[in-house]
Design an enzyme around this catalytic site. Structure first.
Site, PDB file in Angstrom:
ATOM      1  N   LYS A  93      32.648  -3.128  -8.691  1.00 29.11           N
ATOM      2  CA  LYS A  93      31.055  -2.514  -9.508  1.00 29.11           C
ATOM      3  C   LYS A  93      30.563  -1.716  -8.253  1.00 29.11           C
ATOM      4  CE  LYS A  93      26.926  -4.560 -10.663  1.00 29.11           C
ATOM      5  NZ  LYS A  93      25.892  -5.668 -11.101  1.00 29.11           N
ATOM      6  N   ASP A 150      20.215  -1.077  -8.409  1.00 30.85           N
ATOM      7  CA  ASP A 150      19.937  -1.589  -9.683  1.00 30.85           C
ATOM      8  C   ASP A 150      18.393  -2.276  -9.808  1.00 30.85           C
ATOM      9  OD1 ASP A 150      19.954  -3.228 -12.028  1.00 30.85           O
ATOM     10  OD2 ASP A 150      21.385  -4.975 -11.096  1.00 30.85           O
ATOM     11  N   LYS A 187      13.360  -5.439 -12.778  1.00 30.81           N
ATOM     12  CA  LYS A 187      13.471  -6.565 -11.995  1.00 30.81           C
ATOM     13  C   LYS A 187      11.912  -6.714 -11.255  1.00 30.81           C
ATOM     14  CE  LYS A 187      18.202  -6.729 -10.229  1.00 30.81           C
ATOM     15  NZ  LYS A 187      18.612  -7.920 -10.963  1.00 30.81           N
ATOM     16  N   ASP A 246      24.258  -3.375  -4.849  1.00 34.25           N
ATOM     17  CA  ASP A 246      24.885  -3.665  -6.003  1.00 34.25           C
ATOM     18  C   ASP A 246      26.063  -2.811  -6.166  1.00 34.25           C
ATOM     19  OD1 ASP A 246      24.794  -5.406  -8.120  1.00 34.25           O
ATOM     20  OD2 ASP A 246      23.681  -4.094  -9.486  1.00 34.25           O
ATOM     21  N   ASP A 248      19.173  -5.514 -17.442  1.00 46.85           N
ATOM     22  CA  ASP A 248      19.623  -5.663 -16.092  1.00 46.85           C
ATOM     23  C   ASP A 248      21.143  -6.237 -16.183  1.00 46.85           C
ATOM     24  OD1 ASP A 248      19.395  -6.063 -13.434  1.00 46.85           O
ATOM     25  OD2 ASP A 248      18.042  -7.741 -13.448  1.00 46.85           O
ATOM     26  N   GLU A 296      23.989  -5.053 -16.204  1.00 47.78           N
ATOM     27  CA  GLU A 296      24.514  -3.668 -16.408  1.00 47.78           C
ATOM     28  C   GLU A 296      25.743  -3.363 -15.970  1.00 47.78           C
ATOM     29  OE1 GLU A 296      22.704  -4.530 -13.832  1.00 47.78           O
ATOM     30  OE2 GLU A 296      23.939  -3.815 -12.268  1.00 47.78           O
ATOM     31  N   ARG A 322      28.319  -5.773 -15.961  1.00 46.80           N
ATOM     32  CA  ARG A 322      29.640  -5.836 -17.056  1.00 46.80           C
ATOM     33  C   ARG A 322      29.702  -4.718 -18.177  1.00 46.80           C
ATOM     34  NH1 ARG A 322      26.038 -11.174 -19.081  1.00 46.80           N
ATOM     35  NH2 ARG A 322      25.569 -11.111 -17.008  1.00 46.80           N
TER      36      ARG A 322
HETATM   37  N1  BES Z   1      23.186  -6.967  -9.698  1.00 47.23           N
HETATM   38  C1  BES Z   1      22.418  -8.214 -10.290  1.00 47.23           C
HETATM   39  C2  BES Z   1      23.167  -9.535  -9.777  1.00 47.23           C
HETATM   40  C3  BES Z   1      22.494 -10.225  -8.423  1.00 47.23           C
HETATM   41  C4  BES Z   1      21.200 -10.239  -8.435  1.00 47.23           C
HETATM   42  C5  BES Z   1      23.124  -9.995  -7.495  1.00 47.23           C
HETATM   43  C6  BES Z   1      20.646 -11.016  -7.335  1.00 47.23           C
HETATM   44  C7  BES Z   1      22.715 -10.528  -6.229  1.00 47.23           C
HETATM   45  C8  BES Z   1      21.517 -10.836  -6.111  1.00 47.23           C
HETATM   46  C9  BES Z   1      23.049  -7.999 -11.730  1.00 47.23           C
HETATM   47  O1  BES Z   1      23.177  -6.612 -12.255  1.00 47.23           O
HETATM   48  C10 BES Z   1      22.125  -8.805 -12.587  1.00 47.23           C
HETATM   49  O2  BES Z   1      20.713  -8.207 -12.468  1.00 47.23           O
HETATM   50  N2  BES Z   1      22.373  -9.719 -13.160  1.00 47.23           N
HETATM   51  C11 BES Z   1      21.393 -10.432 -13.772  1.00 47.23           C
HETATM   52  C12 BES Z   1      22.151 -11.012 -15.349  1.00 47.23           C
HETATM   53  C13 BES Z   1      21.093 -11.418 -16.353  1.00 47.23           C
HETATM   54  C14 BES Z   1      20.004 -10.327 -16.885  1.00 47.23           C
HETATM   55  C15 BES Z   1      21.692 -12.018 -17.476  1.00 47.23           C
HETATM   56  C16 BES Z   1      20.967 -11.896 -13.132  1.00 47.23           C
HETATM   57  O3  BES Z   1      21.784 -12.273 -12.400  1.00 47.23           O
HETATM   58  O4  BES Z   1      19.707 -12.074 -13.250  1.00 47.23           O
HETATM   59 ZN    ZN Z   2      23.631  -5.458 -10.947  1.00 44.39          ZN
HETATM   60 MN    MN Z   3      21.351  -6.050 -13.077  1.00 42.29          MN
END
Ligand code: BES
Ligand code: ZN
Ligand code: MN
Length: 504
Positions: free
Chosen positions: A270, A275, A282, A293, A352, A354, A356
């Site tokens: 990835k 992000d 966020k 990210d 967010d 993104e 996947r």
């Molecule tokens: N890059 C983030 C995941 C992440 C968050 C990694 C904090 C490390 C620390 C990912 O793109 C994301 O934002 N995931 C969301 C998914 C949710 C919207 C279903 C998450 O984990 O909150």
């Molecule tokens: Zn992300």
């Molecule tokens: Mn995200």
């Protein structure tokens, strides 16, 4: 990056500015320390008896003026209880030793810690873990500071490992070379991941990947731009990129070290260079950490550099989908429905989620390589950090023995994973009334529904997914990239390469 070498020999004969020897708890001298104690007529024993070194794991004590030895000084390192001494303990002791020396004007040292026996651990691993621990202990990312600080005037440059005499020196030298290649790959991964998001964009990431071909001409690196991806129908990836002025890239790296008709191992990373969450923005706190990210992408690039450097006799393909996730008038919106390269449609309920979206198209693209297996690594979910903390990476797989192989490689490399379920029971959570699936599955089991989402795109091959959200970087005082899971996957690939090169 330090210089490493191996030799065998008695501790009192080593000409060095510092000799590193271990002490177990409580005050039990290791063999090398015992020898030094004997030739010095009890110098070390006198010190431990006074209580200056109990042998607690990671404790260090620098001693000058030890009589009748060739080294200028001796660093005693606590090893903890002898019966608990394992690979993580060796790593901890080695790290402590190097940190104690690095800023003390010692430019070179000889370590007897590699002589210590660890049950069930091959000598090759002892060397490898020592090299990785030492390079990690002195690593810093200071290329953007105008004056690097603290600046060791005479930093540690060279470490010599003592091998137990019964081992072949040649094998040990090969292990050192291998370890140094892995370490330099980890170094590259950390440097890329630590870059700030204004300097690390999909475009510059692609440039870094291309640069690898300068040192490794056998490597091929191809970068697909937006129009190529449009032609391929990678609309899920492209939808994420829409909110950013940074153009998306799909970086494809090929190391064809095996037979031309061997199915390759495909690694997917990835590569979200920042992000922000997009329109589902966020919160501000710690948002800077979302520069990490792209840690999965950095790991894949580092791994490709390792397989190229070691000329592993296997075929490995690295695929890095890279975008920046930003909010903008052109950005994708919650409610948007997009058609992925696989043909399946996705309702974006949260911009967010993104990772996947870019991964699903990269995983579909992976099919064209007719892979032996595919491993993706991604800072995919905050939920994985909640579930597992920052110790293991989350592992998901549609293939039992592949999962076992990765679990084993994780233990051997001290870069561990913990398996989480990839059960069909989670699939209904991704139901959408308007598209084939939604891109989120609700608050519960967030790491599991993310993996369930990806599994819809990986049905045609053996696949493992590593959620490295909790392991790719450290927070707080030691904020910085860890280089994980490079050591784990390097171990996995080396094992496979050994099998490939030894006759069946
Ligand atoms: N890059 C983030 C995941 C992440 C968050 C990694 C904090 C490390 C620390 C990912 O793109 C994301 O934002 N995931 C969301 C998914 C949710 C919207 C279903 C998450 O984990 O909150
Ligand atoms: Zn992300
Ligand atoms: Mn995200």
């Amino acid at each position: 990056m330090l210089e490493f070498s191996v030799k065998s020999g008695a501790p009192e004969k080593q000409r060095s500015s510092c000799l590193i020897v271990g002490v177990f708890e409580a005050r039990k001298l290791s063999d090398a320390a015992l020898t030094i104690d004997e030739v010095s007529e009890g110098h070390l024993g006198a010190i431990t008896r006074r209580g200056d070194m109990e042998g607690e794991l990671g404790d260090t004590l620098l001693i000058h003026g030890v009589p009748h030895i060739q080294a200028e000084r001796v660093l005693l390192v606590g090893l903890g209880k002898e019966r608990d001494f394992d690979l993580p303990a060796l790593i901890k002791a080695t790290t402590a030793a190097v940190k104690a020396l690095h800023y003390r004007g010692t430019t070179e040292c000889v370590s007897h810690l590699t002589e210590l026996d660890i049950k069930g651990v091959e000598f090759e691993q002892i060397i490898r873990q020592s090299v990785l621990a030492i390079d990690a202990a002195v690593y810093r990312f200071d290329q953007l500071k105008s004056t690097p600080e603290p600046s060791p005037r005479r930093p540690l440059r060279k470490v010599t490992f003592i091998t137990p005499s019964r081992r072949g020196l040649l094998d040990a030298e090969a292990s050192v070379r291998e370890a140094m290649a892995i370490s330099s790959g980890i170094h590259l991964t950390k440097n890329l991941a630590n870059l700030p998001p204004n300097l690390c964009t999909p475009t510059t990431l692609a440039d870094h990947a291309r640069k690898l071909t300068e040192t490794h001409p056998a490597l091929t690196v191809e970068v697909l731009d937006q129009s190529r991806m449009e032609a391929l129908g990678m609309n899920a990836l492209l939808a994420v990129a829409k909110g950013s002025i940074e153009p998306p890239k799909l970086i494809v790296m090929e190391h064809m070290g095996g037979n031309a008709d061997d199915a390759p191992i495909v690694l997917v990373g990835k590569g979200v260079t920042f992000d922000s969450g997009g329109i589902s923005l966020k919160p501000g706190l710690d948002m800077d950490q979302m520069k990490y990210d792209m840690a999965g992408a950095a790991a894949v690039i580092g791994l490709i550099s390792i397989v190229a450097e070691l000329r592993l006799p296997i075929n490995v393909v690295g695929i890095v989908p890279s975008v920046e996730n930003m909010p903008d008038g052109k950005a994708m919106k919650p409610g948007d429905i997009i058609k992925s390269m696989s043909g399946q449609t996705i309702e974006v309920l949260n911009t967010d989620a993104e990772g996947r979206l870019i991964l699903c198209d990269a995983l579909t693209y992976a099919k064209r390589f007719k892979p032996e297996l595919v491993i993706d690594m991604a800072t995919l979910t905050g939920a994985c950090v909640i579930a597992l903390g920052r110790v293991p990476s989350g592992l998901f797989s549609n293939h039992k023995s592949l999962a076992q192989e990765l679990i084993k490689a994780g233990e051997a490399s001290a870069d561990r994973v913990w398996e989480l379920p990839l059960w069909d029971d989670y699939q209904p959570l991704l139901k959408s009334n308007f598209a084939d699936m939604a891109n989120i599955g609700g608050r519960e089991g967030g790491a599991l529904t993310a993996a369930a989402f990806l599994s819809r795109f990986t049905k045609d091959y053996r696949w493992a997914h590593l959620d490295i959200a909790g392991t790719a970087w450290q927070t707080g005082e030691n904020k910085g990239a860890t280089g994980r899971p490079v050591a784990l996957i390097a171990e996995f690939l080396l094992k496979r390469a050994n099998k490939a090169s030894s006759p069946a």
